[in-house]
Write a protein that holds these residues in place. Sequence first.
Motif, PDB file in Angstrom:
ATOM      1  N   THR A 218      -1.659 -28.405   1.920  1.00  0.00           N
ATOM      2  CA  THR A 218      -3.015 -27.994   2.275  1.00  0.00           C
ATOM      3  C   THR A 218      -3.834 -29.193   2.747  1.00  0.00           C
ATOM      4  O   THR A 218      -4.653 -29.071   3.674  1.00  0.00           O
ATOM      5  CB  THR A 218      -3.699 -27.325   1.070  1.00  0.00           C
ATOM      6  N   HIS A 219      -3.611 -30.350   2.169  1.00  0.00           N
ATOM      7  CA  HIS A 219      -4.443 -31.517   2.480  1.00  0.00           C
ATOM      8  C   HIS A 219      -4.155 -32.075   3.878  1.00  0.00           C
ATOM      9  O   HIS A 219      -5.092 -32.266   4.668  1.00  0.00           O
ATOM     10  CB  HIS A 219      -4.292 -32.555   1.373  1.00  0.00           C
ATOM     11  N   ALA A 224      -5.399 -32.020   9.821  1.00  0.00           N
ATOM     12  CA  ALA A 224      -5.025 -31.614  11.180  1.00  0.00           C
ATOM     13  C   ALA A 224      -6.098 -30.740  11.792  1.00  0.00           C
ATOM     14  O   ALA A 224      -6.438 -30.879  12.989  1.00  0.00           O
ATOM     15  CB  ALA A 224      -3.687 -30.877  11.153  1.00  0.00           C
ATOM     16  N   ALA A 225      -6.663 -29.822  11.003  1.00  0.00           N
ATOM     17  CA  ALA A 225      -7.726 -28.950  11.512  1.00  0.00           C
ATOM     18  C   ALA A 225      -8.944 -29.761  11.930  1.00  0.00           C
ATOM     19  O   ALA A 225      -9.591 -29.460  12.950  1.00  0.00           O
ATOM     20  CB  ALA A 225      -8.103 -27.917  10.454  1.00  0.00           C
ATOM     21  N   ALA A 226      -9.270 -30.795  11.155  1.00  0.00           N
ATOM     22  CA  ALA A 226     -10.405 -31.652  11.527  1.00  0.00           C
ATOM     23  C   ALA A 226     -10.130 -32.394  12.827  1.00  0.00           C
ATOM     24  O   ALA A 226     -11.021 -32.529  13.684  1.00  0.00           O
ATOM     25  CB  ALA A 226     -10.695 -32.633  10.394  1.00  0.00           C
ATOM     26  N   ALA A 227      -8.896 -32.878  13.007  1.00  0.00           N
ATOM     27  CA  ALA A 227      -8.545 -33.567  14.247  1.00  0.00           C
ATOM     28  C   ALA A 227      -8.597 -32.618  15.442  1.00  0.00           C
ATOM     29  O   ALA A 227      -9.069 -32.982  16.527  1.00  0.00           O
ATOM     30  CB  ALA A 227      -7.154 -34.191  14.117  1.00  0.00           C
ATOM     31  N   LEU A 228      -8.123 -31.398  15.249  1.00  0.00           N
ATOM     32  CA  LEU A 228      -8.162 -30.417  16.331  1.00  0.00           C
ATOM     33  C   LEU A 228      -9.601 -30.065  16.704  1.00  0.00           C
ATOM     34  O   LEU A 228      -9.913 -29.835  17.889  1.00  0.00           O
ATOM     35  CB  LEU A 228      -7.404 -29.156  15.927  1.00  0.00           C
ATOM     36  N   ALA A 229     -10.486 -30.022  15.705  1.00  0.00           N
ATOM     37  CA  ALA A 229     -11.893 -29.718  15.990  1.00  0.00           C
ATOM     38  C   ALA A 229     -12.512 -30.756  16.913  1.00  0.00           C
ATOM     39  O   ALA A 229     -13.357 -30.426  17.759  1.00  0.00           O
ATOM     40  CB  ALA A 229     -12.677 -29.635  14.680  1.00  0.00           C
ATOM     41  N   ASP A 230     -12.095 -32.010  16.778  1.00  0.00           N
ATOM     42  CA  ASP A 230     -12.609 -33.058  17.670  1.00  0.00           C
ATOM     43  C   ASP A 230     -12.198 -32.832  19.115  1.00  0.00           C
ATOM     44  O   ASP A 230     -12.801 -33.393  20.033  1.00  0.00           O
ATOM     45  CB  ASP A 230     -12.104 -34.429  17.196  1.00  0.00           C
ATOM     46  N   GLY A 253      -5.000 -10.688   8.759  1.00  0.00           N
ATOM     47  CA  GLY A 253      -6.375 -10.588   9.237  1.00  0.00           C
ATOM     48  C   GLY A 253      -6.804 -11.826   9.994  1.00  0.00           C
ATOM     49  O   GLY A 253      -7.428 -11.752  11.061  1.00  0.00           O
ATOM     50  N   SER A 254      -6.442 -12.991   9.458  1.00  0.00           N
ATOM     51  CA  SER A 254      -6.778 -14.241  10.140  1.00  0.00           C
ATOM     52  C   SER A 254      -6.038 -14.347  11.466  1.00  0.00           C
ATOM     53  O   SER A 254      -6.623 -14.683  12.503  1.00  0.00           O
ATOM     54  CB  SER A 254      -6.426 -15.431   9.243  1.00  0.00           C
ATOM     55  N   ALA A 255      -4.724 -14.053  11.454  1.00  0.00           N
ATOM     56  CA  ALA A 255      -3.924 -14.163  12.675  1.00  0.00           C
ATOM     57  C   ALA A 255      -4.377 -13.176  13.747  1.00  0.00           C
ATOM     58  O   ALA A 255      -4.336 -13.471  14.942  1.00  0.00           O
ATOM     59  CB  ALA A 255      -2.450 -13.946  12.341  1.00  0.00           C
ATOM     60  N   ALA A 256      -4.833 -11.992  13.333  1.00  0.00           N
ATOM     61  CA  ALA A 256      -5.331 -11.020  14.305  1.00  0.00           C
ATOM     62  C   ALA A 256      -6.592 -11.534  14.998  1.00  0.00           C
ATOM     63  O   ALA A 256      -6.812 -11.268  16.187  1.00  0.00           O
ATOM     64  CB  ALA A 256      -5.603  -9.686  13.613  1.00  0.00           C
ATOM     65  N   ARG A 257      -7.402 -12.281  14.265  1.00  0.00           N
ATOM     66  CA  ARG A 257      -8.623 -12.842  14.861  1.00  0.00           C
ATOM     67  C   ARG A 257      -8.312 -13.980  15.819  1.00  0.00           C
ATOM     68  O   ARG A 257      -8.939 -14.111  16.865  1.00  0.00           O
ATOM     69  CB  ARG A 257      -9.570 -13.335  13.761  1.00  0.00           C
ATOM     70  N   THR A 258      -7.350 -14.835  15.432  1.00  0.00           N
ATOM     71  CA  THR A 258      -7.099 -16.037  16.237  1.00  0.00           C
ATOM     72  C   THR A 258      -6.032 -15.825  17.308  1.00  0.00           C
ATOM     73  O   THR A 258      -6.044 -16.489  18.344  1.00  0.00           O
ATOM     74  CB  THR A 258      -6.653 -17.203  15.336  1.00  0.00           C
ATOM     75  N   GLY A 259      -5.061 -14.955  17.036  1.00  0.00           N
ATOM     76  CA  GLY A 259      -3.976 -14.704  17.983  1.00  0.00           C
ATOM     77  C   GLY A 259      -2.851 -15.725  17.948  1.00  0.00           C
ATOM     78  O   GLY A 259      -1.899 -15.625  18.721  1.00  0.00           O
ATOM     79  N   ALA A 260      -2.942 -16.706  17.044  1.00  0.00           N
ATOM     80  CA  ALA A 260      -1.906 -17.741  16.956  1.00  0.00           C
ATOM     81  C   ALA A 260      -1.762 -18.168  15.506  1.00  0.00           C
ATOM     82  O   ALA A 260      -2.748 -18.263  14.776  1.00  0.00           O
ATOM     83  CB  ALA A 260      -2.264 -18.941  17.829  1.00  0.00           C
ATOM     84  N   LEU A 261      -0.528 -18.440  15.090  1.00  0.00           N
ATOM     85  CA  LEU A 261      -0.241 -18.784  13.701  1.00  0.00           C
ATOM     86  C   LEU A 261       0.724 -19.956  13.645  1.00  0.00           C
ATOM     87  O   LEU A 261       1.795 -19.935  14.261  1.00  0.00           O
ATOM     88  CB  LEU A 261       0.384 -17.581  12.984  1.00  0.00           C
ATOM     89  N   VAL A 262       0.368 -20.990  12.883  1.00  0.00           N
ATOM     90  CA  VAL A 262       1.262 -22.108  12.579  1.00  0.00           C
ATOM     91  C   VAL A 262       1.448 -22.134  11.069  1.00  0.00           C
ATOM     92  O   VAL A 262       0.474 -22.198  10.317  1.00  0.00           O
ATOM     93  CB  VAL A 262       0.688 -23.452  13.063  1.00  0.00           C
ATOM     94  N   THR A 263       2.701 -22.057  10.621  1.00  0.00           N
ATOM     95  CA  THR A 263       2.988 -22.165   9.189  1.00  0.00           C
ATOM     96  C   THR A 263       3.405 -23.599   8.877  1.00  0.00           C
ATOM     97  O   THR A 263       4.080 -24.246   9.674  1.00  0.00           O
ATOM     98  CB  THR A 263       4.095 -21.197   8.764  1.00  0.00           C
ATOM     99  N   VAL A 264       2.996 -24.079   7.709  1.00  0.00           N
ATOM    100  CA  VAL A 264       3.260 -25.469   7.318  1.00  0.00           C
ATOM    101  C   VAL A 264       3.833 -25.479   5.907  1.00  0.00           C
ATOM    102  O   VAL A 264       3.239 -24.921   4.980  1.00  0.00           O
ATOM    103  CB  VAL A 264       1.969 -26.314   7.360  1.00  0.00           C
ATOM    104  N   ARG A 316       1.765 -34.095  13.184  1.00  0.00           N
ATOM    105  CA  ARG A 316       2.772 -33.091  13.543  1.00  0.00           C
ATOM    106  C   ARG A 316       2.189 -31.679  13.509  1.00  0.00           C
ATOM    107  O   ARG A 316       2.524 -30.829  14.340  1.00  0.00           O
ATOM    108  CB  ARG A 316       3.973 -33.172  12.593  1.00  0.00           C
ATOM    109  N   ILE A 317       1.344 -31.412  12.513  1.00  0.00           N
ATOM    110  CA  ILE A 317       0.731 -30.089  12.407  1.00  0.00           C
ATOM    111  C   ILE A 317      -0.191 -29.836  13.597  1.00  0.00           C
ATOM    112  O   ILE A 317      -0.153 -28.770  14.229  1.00  0.00           O
ATOM    113  CB  ILE A 317      -0.031 -29.966  11.076  1.00  0.00           C
TER     114      ILE A 317
END
Length: 333
Positions: A218-219, A224-230, A253-264, A316-317
């Motif tokens: 999770t950490h 990675a999410a913070a880096a992508l936001a930039d 529900g989340s994947a239906a909203r975003t249309g893309a899923l990455v599992t880690v 990598r994520i």
Amino acid sequence: MRPEPGATRRFFREAIARALREEMRRDPSLLLLGQDIGAFGGPYRDFEGLLAEFGAARVRDTPVAEAAMVGLGVGAAAAGARALVAITYMDFLMPALDPLVNYAAKLRFKTAGQLAAPVVVKTTAGAKGQGVAHSQCLEAWLMNVPGLAVVAPSSPGDAYGLLKTALRAPGPVVFVDHKRLFPLSGPVPDEEATIPFGVAAIRRPGRDVTLATYGWMTHPTLAAAAALADEGISAEVVELRSLAPLDIGTLAGSAARTGALVTVEEGQLPCGIGAEIAFRVRESVPALAVARVGARPVPVSSNPALEAAALPDAPRIAAAARRLLRPSAGETA
């Protein structure tokens, strides 16, 4: 950072010790079995103070014999007690799979509900410089067993709430923590609280891609999410918390909203947690774009450079998410 009102900042190990202490006070039948959990307080100090309060009859040091430890815990639970068995390294849970899988997980099915084995196997997974036989994440193996619950927290607050739920569960539970979580601190509720199994948590909302993960991963996933936001990519981070049962509703529900899923996951990708999530979420969201990130297909070395090369990390994520959303960029994860 100040904890929210009604919570106190505690280390991960302190949250575990508090949950154990409260549940042992609540239930006099609860026994603890493990290596060095008595006077030493546990290999990660997560049993500290329990021997002094509850005595050696309830906090029992064991030999290095995982099959016997879990067998004793399962037998005690089946006979009317409750037990928590501590396995210091998840790698060494393998010798104990027979009593856990063939007896504890199947007991209520074999007896038409007349008997159960309310045992918790608490085990520590993941890599932190200790080499090929002390670094594995085998959670996907355990998810394959009907009758066995599997949970994996990422924070002190969730460790506290999930462990309390596990210690009240009617059947066997594997509680998976991670070596890298023990130095972390975070808010833990001041009042007693439990967290139900099968309920994921959205740790960061987003609109472009869903990042699904659990435990220590999770950490780096949040990083990675913070880096992508930039870069203008809005990533939603969903932490599973419970692996069996899985909260497919929140993931779908989340994947239906975003249309893309990455599992880690830190474990291996073949037959892994990401493969299970991807298939089950795609049953609800057929047009979903999916990618998986996990450990490289090699044993984890104790060499720091080779260990880091084998494991998922934030770059990598983030690369996997970019490749999913921007295939023309040609970036590989």
